[in-house]
Design an enzyme around this catalytic site. Structure first.
Site, PDB file in Angstrom:
ATOM      1  N   SER A 157     -11.351  -5.073  -0.797  1.00 35.91           N
ATOM      2  CA  SER A 157     -11.019  -3.879  -0.037  1.00 35.91           C
ATOM      3  C   SER A 157     -11.770  -2.696  -0.639  1.00 35.91           C
ATOM      4  O   SER A 157     -11.580  -2.372  -1.814  1.00 35.91           O
ATOM      5  CB  SER A 157      -9.511  -3.613  -0.085  1.00 35.91           C
ATOM      6  OG  SER A 157      -9.194  -2.408   0.575  1.00 35.91           O
TER       7      SER A 157
ATOM      8  N   MET B   6      -4.353  -7.396   1.900  1.00 34.23           N
ATOM      9  CA  MET B   6      -4.231  -6.416   2.954  1.00 34.23           C
ATOM     10  C   MET B   6      -3.489  -7.047   4.133  1.00 34.23           C
ATOM     11  O   MET B   6      -3.673  -8.233   4.432  1.00 34.23           O
ATOM     12  CB  MET B   6      -5.603  -5.948   3.421  1.00 34.23           C
ATOM     13  CG  MET B   6      -6.470  -5.372   2.304  1.00 34.23           C
ATOM     14  SD  MET B   6      -7.305  -6.617   1.311  1.00 34.23           S
ATOM     15  CE  MET B   6      -8.681  -7.016   2.372  1.00 34.23           C
TER      16      MET B   6
ATOM     17  N   CYS C 299      -4.566  -0.528   9.021  1.00 37.13           N
ATOM     18  CA  CYS C 299      -3.977  -0.968   7.752  1.00 37.13           C
ATOM     19  C   CYS C 299      -2.693  -1.702   8.090  1.00 37.13           C
ATOM     20  O   CYS C 299      -1.711  -1.094   8.524  1.00 37.13           O
ATOM     21  CB  CYS C 299      -3.676   0.211   6.828  1.00 37.13           C
ATOM     22  SG  CYS C 299      -2.821  -0.306   5.303  1.00 37.13           S
TER      23      CYS C 299
ATOM     24  N   SER D  76       0.835  -1.204   0.000  1.00 37.31           N
ATOM     25  CA  SER D  76       0.000   0.000   0.000  1.00 37.31           C
ATOM     26  C   SER D  76       0.869   1.253   0.000  1.00 37.31           C
ATOM     27  O   SER D  76       2.078   1.187   0.255  1.00 37.31           O
ATOM     28  CB  SER D  76      -0.906   0.020   1.241  1.00 37.31           C
ATOM     29  OG  SER D  76      -1.879  -0.999   1.195  1.00 37.31           O
TER      30      SER D  76
END
Length: 388
Positions: free
Chosen positions: A301, A310, A100, A15
């Site tokens: 997601s 994730m 996250c 990410s």
């Protein structure tokens, strides 16, 4: 006129997000509320009906529409407070309900580089153990950050599927990773039956570890478990079906009282499907062999199939996969495991899980995995002064 604020753009795991030191934010944005949300929405470029976030730092995907606020911890025994916001792309909404796991890999590095970790904890060479207080879920995470010459070592030869270039390995430990919203298995069952009107009845494992997650068998959805983004994200009928299942799963988990509330709680729970190992071709073009993995896993997601996995969902997979009786463990062979390697759209990931049954209740002690992180940009982000 515009207002400028110090910011760092970082990759963590698979990410990317914009990181802020709490004290660098405009004063009215240092506390929760509309001013903070509006400021961060403008930073990222949401809401954007075009779905591209051209007028902001987001890149038009859930993996890149993220913000992080860090501060020196006020929780005993911790170095840094970590607050995460998942920014909706086409709505004026930031979901603060979960963590996250991917960006967690960058928290320790940012904290060290910005003076949030005591200098006496940082070795000249070796590993700096950064103890993180995850504010969204009220849990402890430990990041093992490599140090060389007194500085964070960001480059290296550790390869992470879903990330093109190698970097330095950051080991992450999620301590007692059950979300503070409730028990690990909120219904008390390892497998439940979920009735979804006009869609079907499904066996599900509802778990609250890392992030609340609804697991289903891929075959029960008509899937194989080898799906890539193009197979799911371009099909509006499939997306609507999965979102409806997620909403009913959220009600059954006790996260919301009415399915309509799912519209404003898109970050949690996640919905994922699992299958027994089989050979498949990852999005990079490389072949993942069934012999290399324990199971296949795919997760949604913010309404889209994730391009990899994730970090928080990986915690859920690692926890459920190492508990005999869950659907995740079932497709992995149904035997006792201390770690699982699962295949995701971009490749594979190894996750270790430690759980135990105490007085009839499952407790997750720790989940661990390796990620990497890197600074991409440091400087100032500019936001129109009248936007917040």
């Amino acid at each position: 006129m515009q207002t400028s604020v110090k910011a760092t753009y970082m990759r963590g795991g698979t990410s990317k997000g914009t990181f802020f030191n709490l004290t660098d934010l405009p004063e009215r944005c240092q506390v929760a509320g509309s001013a903070r949300d509006n400021f961060l929405l403008r930073v990222v470029g949401s809401p954007d009906p075009y779905g591209k976030q051209i007028d902001g730092l987001g890149n038009g995907s859930s993996s890149t529409s993220k913000v992080v606020i860090l501060s020196k911890s006020d929780v005993a025994g911790h170095d840094v407070n970590y607050l995460f916001g998942q920014v909706a792309i086409d709505k004026a909404m930031i979901d603060w309900s979960g963590n996250c796991g991917n960006l967690t890999a960058a928290v320790g590095s940012f904290a060290i580089m910005n003076g949030l970790v005591s200098a006496d904890k940082i070795p000249e060479n070796g590993i700096c153990e950064v103890k993180i207080w995850q504010q969204n879920i009220g849990k402890t995470i430990i990041a093992h950050v490599p140090i060389a010459g007194g500085q964070v070592k960001e480059t290296g030869d550790f390869e992470l599927d879903g990330v093109t270039f190698p970097a330095s390995e950051v080991k992450i430990e999620f301590i007692d990773p059950v979300d503070s919203d409730g028990d690990m298995f909120p219904t008390g069952n390892l497998v439940d039956t979920l009735d979804v009107p006009d869609v079907g009845t499904f066996d599900v494992t509802l778990i609250n570890a890392g992030i609340p997650t609804v697991f289903l068998r891929a075959k029960d959805l008509g899937f194989t478990g080898t799906e890539l983004q193009k197979d799911i994200n371009s099909n509006s009928e499939i997306l609507a079906k999965l979102e409806k299942i997620r909403a009913y799963g959220a009600v059954k988990m006790g996260l919301i009282s009415d399915i309509k509330e799912a519209e404003t709680r898109q970050h949690t729970p996640k919905i994922a499907w699992v299958a027994s190992p089989t050979d498949y071709v990852a999005s990079s073009g490389k072949t993942v062999k069934a012999s290399e993995i324990n199971l296949l896993a795919r997760a949604m997601s913010m309404g889209q199939l994730h391009h990899a996995m994730m970090g928080t969902a990986s915690v859920a997979i690692g926890t459920a996969g190492t508990i005999v009786g869950t659907l995740v463990n079932e497709v992995a062979g149904g035997k006792a495991l201390t770690e699982v390697r699962f295949g995701h759209p971009s490749g594979t990931l190894l996750v270790g899980g430690q759980s135990e049954l105490v007085d009839g209740k499952w407790l997750a002690r720790k989940v661990s995995m390796s990620r990497s992180a890197r600074r991409l940009m440091t400087g100032e982000v500019w936001v129109p002064a009248d936007s917040f």
